[in-house]
Design an enzyme around this catalytic site. Structure first.
Site, PDB file in Angstrom:
ATOM      1  N   ARG A 443       0.844  -1.200   0.000  1.00  0.00           N
ATOM      2  CA  ARG A 443       0.000   0.000   0.000  1.00  0.00           C
ATOM      3  C   ARG A 443       0.883   1.256   0.000  1.00  0.00           C
ATOM      4  O   ARG A 443       0.608   2.207   0.682  1.00  0.00           O
ATOM      5  CB  ARG A 443      -0.939   0.016   1.220  1.00  0.00           C
ATOM      6  CG  ARG A 443      -2.165   0.872   1.000  1.00  0.00           C
ATOM      7  CD  ARG A 443      -2.895   1.195   2.297  1.00  0.00           C
ATOM      8  NE  ARG A 443      -4.140   1.884   2.051  1.00  0.00           N
ATOM      9  CZ  ARG A 443      -4.825   2.557   2.957  1.00  0.00           C
ATOM     10  NH1 ARG A 443      -4.417   2.621   4.189  1.00  0.00           N
ATOM     11  NH2 ARG A 443      -5.945   3.153   2.656  1.00  0.00           N
ATOM     12  N   ASP A 478      -4.485   2.349  13.493  1.00  0.00           N
ATOM     13  CA  ASP A 478      -4.488   1.435  12.346  1.00  0.00           C
ATOM     14  C   ASP A 478      -3.090   0.897  12.031  1.00  0.00           C
ATOM     15  O   ASP A 478      -2.078   1.448  12.483  1.00  0.00           O
ATOM     16  CB  ASP A 478      -5.055   2.214  11.134  1.00  0.00           C
ATOM     17  CG  ASP A 478      -5.747   1.306  10.128  1.00  0.00           C
ATOM     18  OD1 ASP A 478      -5.584   0.072  10.214  1.00  0.00           O
ATOM     19  OD2 ASP A 478      -6.456   1.838   9.254  1.00  0.00           O
ATOM     20  N   ASN A 480      -1.612  -1.007   8.387  1.00  0.00           N
ATOM     21  CA  ASN A 480      -2.157  -1.505   7.120  1.00  0.00           C
ATOM     22  C   ASN A 480      -1.202  -2.253   6.209  1.00  0.00           C
ATOM     23  O   ASN A 480      -1.296  -2.129   4.986  1.00  0.00           O
ATOM     24  CB  ASN A 480      -2.769  -0.333   6.345  1.00  0.00           C
ATOM     25  CG  ASN A 480      -4.097   0.081   6.958  1.00  0.00           C
ATOM     26  OD1 ASN A 480      -4.983  -0.742   7.149  1.00  0.00           O
ATOM     27  ND2 ASN A 480      -4.220   1.339   7.301  1.00  0.00           N
ATOM     28  N   ASP A 539     -12.283  -5.256   7.737  1.00  0.00           N
ATOM     29  CA  ASP A 539     -12.513  -4.231   6.707  1.00  0.00           C
ATOM     30  C   ASP A 539     -13.720  -4.579   5.863  1.00  0.00           C
ATOM     31  O   ASP A 539     -14.148  -3.772   5.037  1.00  0.00           O
ATOM     32  CB  ASP A 539     -11.285  -4.084   5.815  1.00  0.00           C
ATOM     33  CG  ASP A 539     -10.402  -2.947   6.287  1.00  0.00           C
ATOM     34  OD1 ASP A 539     -10.785  -2.263   7.251  1.00  0.00           O
ATOM     35  OD2 ASP A 539      -9.331  -2.748   5.691  1.00  0.00           O
TER      36      ASP A 539
HETATM   37  C1  DGJ Z   1      -7.926   0.309   7.029  1.00  0.00           C
HETATM   38  C2  DGJ Z   1      -9.039   0.375   8.023  1.00  0.00           C
HETATM   39  O1  DGJ Z   1      -9.457  -0.880   8.391  1.00  0.00           O
HETATM   40  C3  DGJ Z   1     -10.166   1.199   7.415  1.00  0.00           C
HETATM   41  O2  DGJ Z   1     -11.274   1.201   8.256  1.00  0.00           O
HETATM   42  C4  DGJ Z   1      -9.646   2.593   7.209  1.00  0.00           C
HETATM   43  O3  DGJ Z   1      -9.324   3.174   8.433  1.00  0.00           O
HETATM   44  C5  DGJ Z   1      -8.438   2.560   6.289  1.00  0.00           C
HETATM   45  N1  DGJ Z   1      -7.444   1.630   6.764  1.00  0.00           N
HETATM   46  C6  DGJ Z   1      -7.832   3.926   6.162  1.00  0.00           C
HETATM   47  O4  DGJ Z   1      -6.672   3.918   5.438  1.00  0.00           O
END
Ligand code: DGJ
Length: 718
Positions: A443, A478, A480, A539
């Site tokens: 990402r 978060d 990611n 998500d």
């Molecule tokens: C992943 C999270 O699970 C989403 O809810 C959101 O906050 C996005 N990241 C934002 O980048």
């Protein structure tokens, strides 16, 4: 709770319904005798260990009995003995030898439960009936002491384990593996239940028979992960949700783990769990000690739901901490699926205005408020508000939201760095890994090296500075991406650094509610729950998928820890359209909220939302503190039923959901559990009454003849 039978050298750990029993064989070897239903007394260790001599197995030098360590049930099994099964501990000594010689060297019983230094763990409070047994094993050959700790939570019906290693030699020793638990369980025809999936398909329930050999689960993702949760259960093939024996193993750790069962030729099951040894290596210098994370064991003879109820209560009350632990939490609106990166303060305030009309309590501003982040390729690490988007800054926006009568919350992704960020330009070496390896983006982002103190301090100070700059009462934390290309041993050091960061930030901001998230539920584990009492569960916000995701998650984690929101249709992840009522009834068992652009809702949807919020506020106490019975599984049919029962049995809520109906299907009788058999229960606001015995022995009828149907029935004892 903890008793030592000196004559027979047997330790008894006893909770409300469980016994965990160990014996010291020949004053030397710690054996595992029993984990399961209560047993008051075992005559002698030999009563259990009947099968201790086998051909082709070396007789142990530690035992004068001719016994083979390879076939007797052991409580922990360091490498380098005649036990040739999966070792629990692998050390490399200064002289390159890996052969240990650990022998029993005494025990201590302490009231309560000592904290695990720097690691998340369950805890006890004054008045709790908890005590801890610490058994010492000593390796005089190499100068190493091993301490096995067992905390017995009598009322909570759980036993926790952890392991500490102490180097009392004058040379360093390398730890290549240190599992947190080993339990050799004999001769049961088990199935293993695991929680597996992928991003957006978090924690689906999988059941498999044990094979001869190893059945294992693990993560090498630097996080506990979407793919496999650090939890598994063992259950007899005839065990159901409500009947039969179930054994749960849950690991309080957020990084790479491995666990599983090794079934040997004599039907013994070696159950183990710990930090994943594939990329683990720690040097323990002379005089130092190392503590491995905690494992929580839960046994129930009331089926898988019985086992889950043990975890739910313990994790809710004695793993989660802080002022929000026992508080009813706000119903929130999060703008992520409503706007993604495309917002300004006017848009957010408009969303908040409608949210107020919906009777919501909190607005959460998600990703995109900082740096120049109009997309996901930049700015992570630059926690400075974007004044083009939010002209009044965070303080101005928070005030506008507060003026509307809502609280204000904010998204962060504090562990990350974008290449296109001021932070990266100033500190390129803070990215992990630094040095000659260029890491691969995921990402478009990279991970900060939280094993380094100065990087931890940057994260602590930058997040705390933002929190001090405005009235921010909630944080969504978060993460990611997965970790990759990390230096050997680095993921463990990272996680310990992360725990320091979270401890510091959460304790400096006790009035802020923290919700963790890792692309949804990529780090839904007990380690994170110790710092942040709720998690964005997945998500995937599609209600149909959420039924399975939340059901699977509830194997180990209570609904009170699951963030669950109503989102717009067609759903953004599945393109599926489900009715509002179904979406509301699925989300409201968790920590309820909305994830859409409120300004686009119709009058009818606004009214439905107000109704849903009112219904949720009436029922949330029982959803979040009641006893859960899972009555129909989404993994075994097209309907789902959950029962929540108040502790005093006076209120019972049954949630029934139909996924896709079969045409002209028969009504479904759902038998309830745990009610007062002699009590009379009225369906709230109706004149329908049922006997408790009728509801449990005959059942409650539900009509499954409609797609995406949901019904929530509230029964009140008269
Ligand atoms: C992943 C999270 O699970 C989403 O809810 C959101 O906050 C996005 N990241 C934002 O980048």
């Amino acid at each position: 709770m903890i008793k030592f039978d000196q004559k027979n050298s047997i330790f008894y750990l006893t909770t409300k319904n469980t016994s965990y029993i160990m014996g010291v064989l020949n004053d030397t070897v710690l054996t595992h005798l029993h984990w399961g239903g209560k047993i008051a007394h075992i005559d002698s260790i030999e009563t259990v260990i009947t099968d201790a001599k086998r051909g082709m197995c070396a007789a142990s030098k530690r035992l004068d009995l001719g016994y083979c360590e390879d076939v007797i049930p052991l409580e922990y099994s360091p490498y380098g003995t005649t036990d040739l099964r999966e070792p629990s501990l692998v050390l490399r000594y200064a002289d390159k030898s890996a052969v240990g010689d650990f022998r029993y060297a005494g025990y201590e019983i302490v009231e309560g439960k000592p904290a695990l230094c720097g690691l998340p763990s369950t805890y006890c409070e004054a008045g709790d009936s908890v005590s801890t047994l610490i058994i010492k094993l000593e390796d005089k050959l190499n100068g190493i002491n091993l301490y096995l700790s067992y905390s017995v939570f009598d009322e909570y019906d759980a036993i926790t384990r952890s392991v500490r290693l102490e180097n009392v030699s004058d040379a360093p020793v390398e730890i290549d593996r240190i599992f947190s638990a080993n339990i050799d369980m004999r001769c049961l025809d088990f199935e293993i239940i695991t929680l597996e999936g992928a991003w957006c398909r978090d924690r689906f329930v999988h059941k498999n028979s044990l094979l001869n050999g190893n059945v294992s689960i693990s993560s090498m993702r630097g996080v506990s992960g979407h793919n496999r949760n650090p939890f598994f259960a063992l259950a007899d093939k005839n065990t159901t949700e409500t009947q039969g024996e179930a054994y749960g193993v849950s690991f309080v750790y957020s990084g790479n783990f491995e666990g599983g069962v090794q079934k040997d030729a004599f039907n013994s099951n070696r159950v183990y769990i710990g930090i994943n040894s594939t990329d683990f290596s720690e040097v323990l210098n002379a005089g130092e000690s190392f503590t491995a994370p905690e494992v929580v064991l839960a046994y129930s003879d009331e089926g898988l739901s019985g086992m889950s109820r043990i975890y739910h209560k313990l994790y809710r009350e004695r793993l989660c901490r802080g002022i929000f632990r026992d508080k009813e939490r706000d119903v929130l609106i999060n703008n992520w699926e409503g706007t993604y990166f495309n917002f300004d303060d006017e848009k957010i305030v408009n969303i908040a205005k409608v949210a107020k009309e919906m009777n919501l309590d909190l607005l959460v501003l998600d990703d995109g408020w900082f740096g120049v982040r109009d997309h996901d390729r930049c700015s992570l690490g630059d926690w400075v508000v974007n004044l083009n988007k939010l002209k009044g800054g965070l303080d101005g926006l928070a005030k506008s939201i507060n003026d509307l009568g809502l609280r204000f919350g904010l998204w962060f992704e504090p562990e990350m760095i974008s290449e296109d960020s001021d932070l990266f330009r100033a500190h390129p070496d803070w990215r992990m890994p630094s040095g000659k390896v260029t890491p691969s983006p995921s990402r478009w982002q990279y991970i900060l090296d939280l094993s380094r103190k100065e990087v931890q301090d940057y994260v602590i100070e930058s997040v705390c500075a933002v929190l001090a700059s405005a009235n921010i009462e909630y944080v969504k934390w978060d993460f990611n991406r997965n970790m990759a290309e990390i230096p050997y041993g680095g993921t463990y050091k990272y996680i310990v650094g992360l725990y320091r960061v979270m401890e510091e930030i959460t304790s400096r901001n006790p009035n802020v509610l923290f919700e963790s998230c890792a692309s949804g539920g990529g780090r839904f584990d007990p380690g994170m729950l110790h710092y942040m009492p709720q998690v964005w569960t997945s998500d995937c916000s599609d209600a149909l998928e959420r039924l399975s995701i939340q059901y699977g998650t509830s194997m180990c984690y209570p609904y009170s820890t699951m963030g669950a929101h109503i989102s717009a249709v067609p759903n953004h992840q599945t393109r599926r359209t489900t009715p509002f009522g179904f979406r509301a009834d699925v989300a409201m068992v968790g920590q309820f909220g909305f994830e859409l652009d409120t300004t686009k809702m119709t009058e009818e949807e606004l009214q439905l939302s107000r109704d849903a919020v009112a219904k949720y506020k009436k029922l949330r106490e029982i959803f979040h503190t009641g006893d859960l019975y899972r009555l129909k599984s989404p993994f075994e049919g097209n309907t789902v039923a959950l029962e929540f029962l108040s502790q005093d049995k006076n209120k019972c809520v049954v949630c029934y959901y139909v996924e896709r109906c079969h045409c002209n299907d028969a009504c479904e009788l759902i038998k309830l559990h745990g009610l007062d058999a002699n009590g009379v229960y009225r369906v709230e606001d109706t004149d329908k009454v049922y006997g408790g015995d009728f509801l449990m022995k005959y059942g409650l009828d539900f009509d499954p003849n409609m797609d995406y149907k949901s019904e929530i029935v509230v029964l009140i004892k008269e």
